[in-house]
Design a protein around this motif. Structure first.
Motif, short mmCIF file in Angstrom:
data_model
loop_
_atom_site.label_atom_id
_atom_site.label_comp_id
_atom_site.label_asym_id
_atom_site.label_seq_id
_atom_site.Cartn_x
_atom_site.Cartn_y
_atom_site.Cartn_z
N THR A 1 6.83 8.19 1.03
CA THR A 1 7.35 8.27 2.40
C THR A 1 6.44 7.53 3.37
O THR A 1 6.68 7.54 4.58
CB THR A 1 7.46 9.74 2.86
N ASP B 1 3.79 4.48 5.08
CA ASP B 1 3.96 3.19 5.74
C ASP B 1 3.94 2.02 4.74
O ASP B 1 4.78 1.13 4.80
CB ASP B 1 2.81 3.05 6.76
N ARG C 1 7.04 -0.49 4.29
CA ARG C 1 6.91 -1.86 4.83
C ARG C 1 6.76 -2.91 3.75
O ARG C 1 7.21 -4.05 3.91
CB ARG C 1 5.71 -1.94 5.78
#
Ligand code: NAD
Length: 485
Positions: free
Chosen positions: A12, A14, A18
């Motif tokens: 979950t 970054d 990304r």
């Protein structure tokens, strides 16, 4: 090749959103991943498979041309809520892992991506083994992210923890710079061009300059950065990795074993500076407030989550020497920092001055090969030539090549290339433990001297290329930073 079950810890987070999901999607679109792969995402949040698929779809939305295709891709993703410290959860993970392995016919091949804080790496690795999620039947590869420790001692502890469950050749330590197009191009420049290969040594090269400049400040990472600083955040990994590619001897073949052997040798040949040499040859700085480009930038100490009396360096610069015969006494200058004038990663190979037959009026330029890594990508070569006109005057000529933005737009991203390498089992573009050991030994020495506060922590204004001391350092070696557009 694509038969694989990929388990992402920190699904979950970054990094996963990304970088990892878009990279996996590009690998899917290019056919590297086909039908026989599955991904298990784990993290603490209690998501369902549907929610997870939506997150994956959202994170790849800018790449999607065909909705159905994207949905099929996302259907390969499964979610397992999991606290990595809780042993019981690994049983559920094993069951899901076995079930998906069979369903997608993955031949027991497994990749584990630890997109989480390093404090969890040891626990995860040991549970993967003790709970028999690894079973030795297919290939089993572990991908981890920096930071690999904060000193030699902590890196050793981390490595010991991992080695209980995975052997060195199963561990892939990501340094995403090694996945960058122009960093990989260093091999091509050095070993396919006879003219450079023959002169890539101390007889012809005066000095090498490595700049990793960032224009951003610490953004929302102040809490992390204040305990790290430029030396540990950039020099220990990225800069020393790049330096090893520039300084190493020619590998016997372009295979990971030979490449790593030469990189390790190069890193182990870097001279550990004495205390006096650290004081003389290394510079630390911290940015202070300034108005630049129509904006006001606050001092580092006023950034959120940063100690108002922090002595953390946001800029580091220095000169390394590689005693490997090839480069003895040639300075490898580096500088890196936050809130510098512009974002730019570049390498300059500055060739030696030659005596000229043209007399003192004709100023000759030293030849400089520049490798532009980001934001533009390409090379330039600075040379001398005759200026047009009836008199004989020498002028500077720059041969300049930049990759086409359109071609680069379609080229694989660093993470995509690196995950592809892991699937192939190619460790060339990853950091070996022996490299880490050598680099931490070096960094520890500088940290030791700096932490005693016997060397100044220079201020530099936000929006500049660092403190004057970094320019003075090169002047001492009778050279200067090359920085032209
Ligand atoms: P993040 O904080 O956004 O995500 C962390 C993830 O770990 C979340 O999914 C969270 O749920 C999970 N997590 C935390 N504690 C957990 C627990 N006890 N059990 C299970 N799951 C838990 O972090 P990030 O930015 O994605 O970074 C992950 C790692 O990658 C870090 O080591 C970071 O230093 C490194 N890294 C990140 C980037 C980046 O671009 N974000 C770049 C380089 C390196």
């Amino acid at each position: 090749m694509s038969k694989v079950l990929i388990t992402i810890f920190g699904a979950t987070g970054d990094l996963a959103k990304r970088k990892l999901y878009p990279s996996l999607y590009r690998l899917y679109k290019s056919g590297v991943l086909e039908e026989d792969f599955a991904v298990i995402g784990t993290a603490r949040r209690p998501w369902t498979k549907e929610m997870y698929e939506d997150v994956v779809l959202e994170s790849i939305s800018s790449l999607v041309e065909n909705e159905e295709d994207a949905k099929t891709f996302a259907s390969h993703f499964y979610y397992q809520a999991h606290d990595v410290n809780d042993s019981e959860h690994y049983e559920t993970l094993r069951e899901l892992s076995n079930e998906l392995g069979e369903k997608y016919d993955t031949d027991h091949n497994k990749v584990f991506f630890l997109a989480m804080a390093p404090e969890f790496f040891g626990t995860i690795a040991s549970h993967l083994k003790s709970e028999h999620i690894t079973d030795g039947k297919g290939y089993e590869r572990l991908i981890i992210e920096k930071p690999f420790g904060t000193s030699l001692a902590t890196a050793e502890k981390l490595n010991d923890d991992l080695s209980k469950a995975f052997s060195e050749d199963q561990i892939y330590r990501i340094d995403h710079y090694l996945g960058k197009e122009m960093i990989q191009n260093i091999f091509a420049i050095r070993f396919t061009n006879f003219v450079f290969e023959k002169i890539w040594n101390r007889d012809f090269i005066d000095n090498i300059q490595i700049t990793f400049a960032e224009s951003i400040g610490v953004e929302d990472r102040g809490g992390y950065y204040d305990h790290s600083g430029a030396l540990k955040d950039m020099v220990q990994n990225h800069i020393l990795q790049v330096l090893s590619l520039l300084a190493m001897d020619k590998p016997k073949t372009y295979h990971s074993k030979d490449i790593l052997a030469e990189k390790i040798k190069a890193l182990q040949s870097i001279k550990i500076p004495s205390t006096e040499e650290v004081k003389e040859d290394f510079v630390r700085g911290q940015y202070v407030e300034n108005d630049f480009n129509g904006q006001h930038f606050v001092s580092y100490r006023d950034e959120s989550q940063v100690d108002p009396e922090s002595t953390t360096e946001t800029f580091a610069s220095g000169a390394f020497f590689v005693n490997n015969g090839r480069f003895n006494d040639v300075p490898f200058f580096f500088r890196t920092g936050k809130r510098m004038t512009e974002k730019g990663t570049r390498i300059n190979i500055v060739f030696k001055k030659e005596d000229s037959i043209f007399g003192p009026d004709q100023k000759l330029q030293q030849n400089v090969l520049t490798i532009y890594i980001q934001p533009t990508e390409g090379f330039s070569f600075l040379m001398n030539g005759k200026e047009v006109g009836k008199d004989f005057n020498i002028g500077e000529i720059k041969l300049d090549f930049r990759h086409d933005a359109a071609i680069l737009g379609n080229s694989p991203e660093a993470y995509e290339k690196l995950i592809y390498d892991v699937l192939k089992g190619d460790g060339s573009n990853f950091t070996h433990w022996d490299e880490l050991k050598a680099s931490w030994t070096l960094i520890d020495k500088i940290v030791d001297v700096w932490s005693k506060n016997e060397v100044p922590l220079y201020d530099y204004k936000a929006g500049t290329m660092g403190p004057k001391a970094s320019f003075d350092l090169l002047e001492k070696y009778d050279t200067e930073w090359n920085w032209t557009p």
